[in-house]
Design a protein around this motif. Structure first.
Motif, mmCIF file in Angstrom:
data_model
loop_
_atom_site.group_PDB
_atom_site.id
_atom_site.type_symbol
_atom_site.label_atom_id
_atom_site.label_comp_id
_atom_site.label_asym_id
_atom_site.label_seq_id
_atom_site.Cartn_x
_atom_site.Cartn_y
_atom_site.Cartn_z
ATOM 1 N N VAL A 124 5.558 -18.882 4.786
ATOM 2 C CA VAL A 124 6.478 -20.017 4.201
ATOM 3 C C VAL A 124 7.380 -19.415 3.595
ATOM 4 O O VAL A 124 8.953 -19.645 3.908
ATOM 5 N N LYS A 125 7.381 -18.328 2.807
ATOM 6 C CA LYS A 125 8.532 -17.572 1.902
ATOM 7 C C LYS A 125 9.396 -16.902 3.211
ATOM 8 O O LYS A 125 10.612 -17.058 3.102
ATOM 9 N N THR A 126 8.719 -16.366 3.947
ATOM 10 C CA THR A 126 9.639 -15.471 5.135
ATOM 11 C C THR A 126 10.565 -16.412 5.819
ATOM 12 O O THR A 126 11.649 -16.199 6.211
ATOM 13 N N SER A 127 9.933 -17.685 6.028
ATOM 14 C CA SER A 127 10.676 -18.687 6.908
ATOM 15 C C SER A 127 11.702 -19.147 6.024
ATOM 16 O O SER A 127 13.063 -19.441 6.415
ATOM 17 N N PHE A 128 11.619 -19.585 4.953
ATOM 18 C CA PHE A 128 12.768 -20.215 3.949
ATOM 19 C C PHE A 128 13.749 -19.147 3.529
ATOM 20 O O PHE A 128 14.995 -19.424 4.047
ATOM 21 N N ASP A 129 13.614 -17.897 3.622
ATOM 22 C CA ASP A 129 14.341 -17.032 3.164
ATOM 23 C C ASP A 129 15.185 -16.823 4.701
ATOM 24 O O ASP A 129 16.363 -16.537 4.831
ATOM 25 N N GLY A 130 14.218 -16.835 5.769
ATOM 26 C CA GLY A 130 14.985 -16.800 7.096
ATOM 27 C C GLY A 130 16.125 -17.866 7.172
ATOM 28 O O GLY A 130 17.114 -17.716 7.750
ATOM 29 N N VAL A 131 15.766 -18.942 6.928
ATOM 30 C CA VAL A 131 16.792 -20.083 7.346
ATOM 31 C C VAL A 131 18.124 -19.779 6.287
ATOM 32 O O VAL A 131 19.343 -20.064 6.494
ATOM 33 N N LYS A 132 17.999 -19.399 4.981
ATOM 34 C CA LYS A 132 18.757 -19.269 4.086
ATOM 35 C C LYS A 132 19.811 -18.009 4.570
ATOM 36 O O LYS A 132 21.176 -18.084 4.335
ATOM 37 N N ALA A 133 19.124 -17.065 5.209
ATOM 38 C CA ALA A 133 19.800 -15.887 5.599
ATOM 39 C C ALA A 133 20.645 -16.357 7.059
ATOM 40 O O ALA A 133 21.836 -15.690 7.277
ATOM 41 N N LEU A 134 20.407 -17.272 7.626
ATOM 42 C CA LEU A 134 21.258 -17.967 8.745
ATOM 43 C C LEU A 134 22.531 -18.112 8.407
ATOM 44 O O LEU A 134 23.659 -18.221 9.150
ATOM 45 N N GLY A 135 22.621 -18.632 7.115
ATOM 46 C CA GLY A 135 24.061 -18.945 6.609
ATOM 47 C C GLY A 135 24.723 -20.208 7.349
ATOM 48 O O GLY A 135 23.963 -21.173 7.550
ATOM 49 N N ALA A 136 25.749 -20.091 7.816
ATOM 50 C CA ALA A 136 26.459 -21.218 8.474
ATOM 51 C C ALA A 136 25.737 -21.708 9.850
ATOM 52 O O ALA A 136 26.051 -22.538 10.408
ATOM 53 N N LYS A 137 25.235 -20.452 10.211
ATOM 54 C CA LYS A 137 24.503 -20.741 11.724
ATOM 55 C C LYS A 137 23.275 -21.732 11.505
ATOM 56 O O LYS A 137 22.909 -22.508 12.428
ATOM 57 N N ALA A 138 22.640 -21.873 10.354
ATOM 58 C CA ALA A 138 21.716 -22.960 10.015
ATOM 59 C C ALA A 138 22.479 -24.286 9.498
ATOM 60 O O ALA A 138 22.498 -24.548 8.300
ATOM 61 N N LEU A 139 22.968 -24.977 10.530
ATOM 62 C CA LEU A 139 23.967 -26.020 10.252
ATOM 63 C C LEU A 139 23.453 -27.160 9.181
ATOM 64 O O LEU A 139 24.029 -27.573 8.188
ATOM 65 N N LEU A 140 22.031 -27.569 9.317
ATOM 66 C CA LEU A 140 21.429 -28.701 8.475
ATOM 67 C C LEU A 140 20.998 -27.793 7.228
ATOM 68 O O LEU A 140 20.984 -28.359 6.176
ATOM 69 N N GLY A 141 20.216 -26.773 7.469
ATOM 70 C CA GLY A 141 19.295 -26.089 6.352
ATOM 71 C C GLY A 141 20.517 -25.615 5.319
ATOM 72 O O GLY A 141 20.120 -25.446 4.124
ATOM 73 N N LEU A 142 21.780 -25.183 5.857
ATOM 74 C CA LEU A 142 22.648 -24.818 4.817
ATOM 75 C C LEU A 142 22.957 -25.930 3.569
ATOM 76 O O LEU A 142 22.888 -25.365 2.506
ATOM 77 N N GLY A 143 22.940 -26.952 3.977
ATOM 78 C CA GLY A 143 22.932 -28.182 3.019
ATOM 79 C C GLY A 143 21.666 -28.402 2.373
ATOM 80 O O GLY A 143 21.827 -28.380 1.009
ATOM 81 N N TYR A 144 20.466 -28.237 2.886
ATOM 82 C CA TYR A 144 19.209 -28.584 2.396
ATOM 83 C C TYR A 144 18.870 -27.626 1.268
ATOM 84 O O TYR A 144 18.673 -27.579 0.408
ATOM 85 N N LEU A 145 19.526 -26.326 1.589
ATOM 86 C CA LEU A 145 18.967 -25.043 0.876
ATOM 87 C C LEU A 145 20.315 -24.494 0.016
ATOM 88 O O LEU A 145 20.385 -23.346 -0.597
ATOM 89 N N ALA A 146 21.419 -25.530 -0.360
ATOM 90 C CA ALA A 146 22.680 -24.955 -0.920
ATOM 91 C C ALA A 146 22.309 -24.264 -2.115
ATOM 92 O O ALA A 146 22.920 -23.369 -2.512
#
Lengths: 536, 315
Positions: free
Chosen positions: A121-143
């Motif tokens: 789970v940690k790897t996955s959340f860190d992965g979303v955060k690392a995507l930056g602007a590529k994670a269109l929705l995640g960027l907002g959720y993990l601002a």
């Protein structure tokens, strides 16, 4: 003069269609169970998903696939917005919603056999955060994401630098769906094409041919379904074949002639073809911000409060739905759609009242000119609406609103742009009105678009009353405590005309006679776990 | 002959370089931003900071000054690399090349059918002794050109797929899925071929040499198919270049109507999303096809016409 014949028939036809659709969106005559396993569902989608990784994409076409491949920590009940267990059995958060601890269920595995544990789970959340602007929705959720901590193998804590009440709902979305650690050994581009797209979901990725089809197959041994699903264990369908069919008429004809089992994106004009005759429709309004004219209060005539309030009264929402859309679409009753948790019914404030609008404009000194358009001190009562043609009917809806507003002496100028330009125009603040909607099953979406600390599409000044309530609702996950500030935010937006709500975008899926239980999850994306087919 | 070939090859390279450069100027230097198109593609309600946008642009190499970008991209293009697609993340070259076979299959079958339809109508129309039949056959090409491809495709689907249910309406699986799109493409293309061929057949039939051949005792069929057709084929052959363009443009429509993957779909999607690496790869590929087809046509002339053969020999 008596009304013409069509005028008499139309309301009747609309009522009949409403009844028909009311019947068909529930259980249908052909919905004879019990459900049986096996079979393939062939379902048409209107556009190529481009990228399948649900963490990276924001389009319905992609999320309708991604939802079947990845599981989330939690699930959201479409009926009432409540957050329910899925990969996490239970969870708790601290008082100011800056820290969330999830207790995972044992035994869940990813499609590659590795366990769904706290480290994954940690790897996955860190992965979303690392995507930056590529994670269109995640960027907002993990601002405000600070990081994740593995407390023990089945316990993970997610910390934020600022109150993030919306995160609990975000943890139920496919955008924060959990991918296997091996997925992050691939590049984001590879995951987009399905390579390394390894989730723990009830279906696994099989193939993706751009512009043609996407195939996913049943995950054998799946046993950790969401607590909201109708059955436990494996999915019913062996295989789902998404066909990419851009032409709406071909989607309709292919379903009617039995070449496919279901189709998404049914056009309003085609809806009646799937009512009765063995076919059925599933419909659900998208939660989040409804299609609206978002006013920039710093420009031209829209700086006048009276003008914005007159616009709220001058739009006939029922007429928009009746003439351009279909009975499956609802007139807006707030800036939030009725399917959004903590939606407040403001239909009284949104009633069509051209006389009231005229009174407001008269009082503010806007005088009708020779062409019917009002003016004040040589300034014409006009504004430009900037929009991209993402939703097929947007053009017709805006043309109708243009006519409606002309009746109160307001000149609405339509300005279509490609997507890229809309974002640019937004960034440099050169718009009067923006036409858009946003899908999100949490009222925090208002903060993204109205807060002076976020999108601030109305260009309000910091420290205004709206900011205060938007901050207050972000600080607690308790629905009872959020209700008051969320209601107040909706009221302030409508009362001040910061945005003029129009209608709720609705998903309309048509099903062939053999296809049953095509469901929507809380964000109105497809959930096909319980879907089954009675065909051969 | 060698000098002729070298000169033609040189021209081909020049055309390709020009296609690359012009597309670079239009796509990269004119306003519009592919990265913003992608980020704005889904209305996510997420506010992006200028720094986030800049980082994304840097990743696609869009932040260099233009001469540097031009140099880098030209060098990469020489190795067949047009960069990675902004919408799919896949290599632009790979996307276009994988979309090429289905397009070529439909275009190839469409071209064969077009030659059969158009050539057949032109030959029969000029050969027949029945005036009414000739008039009828020769009025087909203008009709074929005036039918909208989009509409023809939908009518064919309606009849053969939705009503008769003999052919699939969508996808590119198996040869049967080729038939309807190929016929759709063949109608306007065949009309062009038929129009040009019929005109030059009539011109040739009025030439004095036809009388001489007849005087030597050749029959009508021998005159028509042996002598006149051979001479009349040259202008029709020249049309191949134009026809290739027609096939490519038509594929955009047929691939959308028939839900097929192919260069047409890739192109429309890339243009809509301002996915510049892909658009540029398509432009250069299209230029390459034109160059090859025209080169092939030029090399065919000498085989058909002895006068051209002599000229080429002296160059």
């Amino acid at each position: 003069m008596s009304p013409s014949l069509p005028a008499k028939i139309l309301p009747l036809a609309a009522a009949a269609a409403l009844l028909a659709s009311g019947c068909s969106s529930g259980a249908t005559a052909t919905d004879a169970g019990p459900p049986r396993p096996g079979g393939t569902l062939t379902i048409a989608v209107g556009s190529n998903p481009d990228c399948l990784d649900p963490q990276q994409t924001g389009t319905n076409a992609a999320l309708n696939v991604g939802r079947q491949l990845v599981d989330s920590l939690t699930d959201q009940d479409p009926a009432n917005g409540e957050i329910k267990p899925w990969l996490a059995e239970r969870w708790e958060s601290n008082a100011d919603s800056t820290s969330f601890t999830f207790h995972l269920r044992p035994g869940a595995t990813f499609a590659d056999g590795t366990p769904v544990d706290a480290a994954a789970v940690k790897t996955s959340f860190d992965g979303v955060k690392a995507l930056g602007a590529k994670a269109l929705l995640g960027l907002g959720y993990l601002a405000a994401y600070r990081g994740a901590t593995v407390v023990d193998p089945l316990t993970v804590r997610i910390d934020f630098t600022a109150p993030s009440a919306q995160f609990l709902q975000a943890s139920s979305t496919m955008s924060l769906g959990i991918l296997a650690p091996a997925a992050y050994g691939k590049t984001p581009e590879q995951r987009c094409q399905g390579d390394g797209l390894i989730g723990s979901g009830p279906f696994v990725f099989d193939s993706f041919k751009q512009n043609a089809d996407i195939v996913i197959t049943k995950r054998k041994g799946y046993a950790w379904g969401s607590s909201l699903w109708r059955h436990q264990g494996e999915a019913y369908l062996d295989r789902i074949d998404y066909k990419i069919v851009p032409e709406p008429g071909v989607r309709t004809g292919s379903l009617l002639s039995g070449q496919i089992g279901a189709t998404t994106e049914v056009q309003p004009v085609d809806e009646t073809q799937f009512q009765g005759n063995g076919f059925s429709e599933q419909t659900r309004p998208n939660p989040g911000i409804v299609f609206n004219l978002h006013a920039n209060v710093t420009r031209g005539a829209l700086t006048d409060d009276n003008v914005r309030q007159a616009l709220v009264k001058g739009v006939n929402r029922q007429e928009v739905v009746d003439t351009v859309l279909s009975p499956n679409y609802k007139p807006a009753t707030s800036i939030l759609a009725s399917t959004t948790p903590l939606h407040a019914d403001l239909s009284a404030q949104l009633a069509y009242d051209p006389a009231g609008a005229a009174r407001l404009l008269d009082a503010a000194g806007w005088v009708p000119g020779a062409d019917g358009i009002r003016a004040r001190n040589g300034q014409r009562l006009t504004a430009k609406v900037v929009y991209a043609l993402v939703f097929n009917q947007s053009q017709s809806v805006l043309e109708l609103i243009q006519q409606q507003l002309r009746r109160i002496g307001f000149d609405l100028v339509l300005e279509p742009h490609p997507n890229a330009e809309v974002l640019q125009i937004q960034q440099v603040n050169s718009y009067d009105l923006l036409w858009y909607n946003v899908t999100r099953a949490d009222p925090d979406i208002l903060r993204n678009n109205f807060s002076t600390k976020a999108g601030n599409r109305s260009r309000l000044l910091p420290g205004n009353p709206l900011d205060a309530v938007l901050d207050a609702q972000a600080a607690t996950v308790d629905p009872a405590a959020r209700k008051q500030p969320v209601t107040e935010a909706q009221r302030l937006i409508v009362a001040n005309g910061y945005a003029i709500p129009v209608f709720e975008l609705t998903q309309v899926v048509a099903l062939g006679p053999d296809v049953h239980a095509v469901n929507f999850e809380a964000s109105s994306r497809l959930q096909l776990f319980d879907t089954w087919t009675s065909g051969s | 002959m060698r000098r002729y070939l070298l000169r033609r090859a040189g021209q081909a390279v020049l055309v390709l370089w020009a296609a690359f450069t012009v597309s670079f100027v239009i796509l990269y230097l004119l306003p519009g931003d592919a990265v913003l198109a992608k980020l704005g593609g889904a209305d996510t309600g997420t506010a992006l900071t200028a720094e986030q946008v800049a980082r994304a642009q840097a990743e696609y190499g869009l932040d260099d000054p233009w001469p540097v970008q031009y140099g880098k991209r030209l060098l990469a293009a020489l190795h067949g690399d047009f960069g990675k697609s902004i919408t799919t993340g896949d290599s632009a070259t790979h996307m276009v090349l994988t979309a090429l076979p289905p397009t070529l299959a439909v275009a190839g079958l469409g071209l064969v059918l077009a030659i059969l339809f158009g050539g057949g109508a032109a030959l029969a129309g000029t050969y027949t002794r029945h005036r009414w039949l000739g008039t009828l056959l020769q009025s087909l090409p203008p009709l074929g050109i005036s039918l909208p491809v989009f509409w023809v495709g939908l009518v064919l689907i309606q009849i053969f797929s939705f009503q008769l249910r003999v052919l699939p309406a969508l996808g590119n699986h198996g040869p049967e899925s080729l038939i309807l799109p190929a016929i759709t493409l063949a109608l306007p293309t065949g009309a062009i071929i038929g129009q040009v061929l019929a005109k030059s057949l009539r011109t040739q039939l009025a030439e004095p040499y036809v009388e001489i051949v007849r005087a030597r005792g050749a029959g009508r069929a021998r005159v028509h198919f042996g002598h006149v057709l051979r001479n009349a084929a040259i202008p029709a052959l020249t049309m191949l270049g134009v026809v290739a363009g027609q096939l490519l443009a038509g594929s955009v429509v047929t691939e959308t109507v028939f839900s097929r993957d192919g260069v047409g779909r890739v192109t429309t999607a890339a243009v809509n999303a301002q996915d510049v690496p892909v658009v540029q790869a398509v432009i250069v590929l299209a230029a390459f096809c034109f160059v090859v087809i025209n080169l092939a046509v030029d090399l065919l002339y000498p085989l058909l016409d002895p006068r051209v053969r002599r000229e080429v020999a002296h160059v």
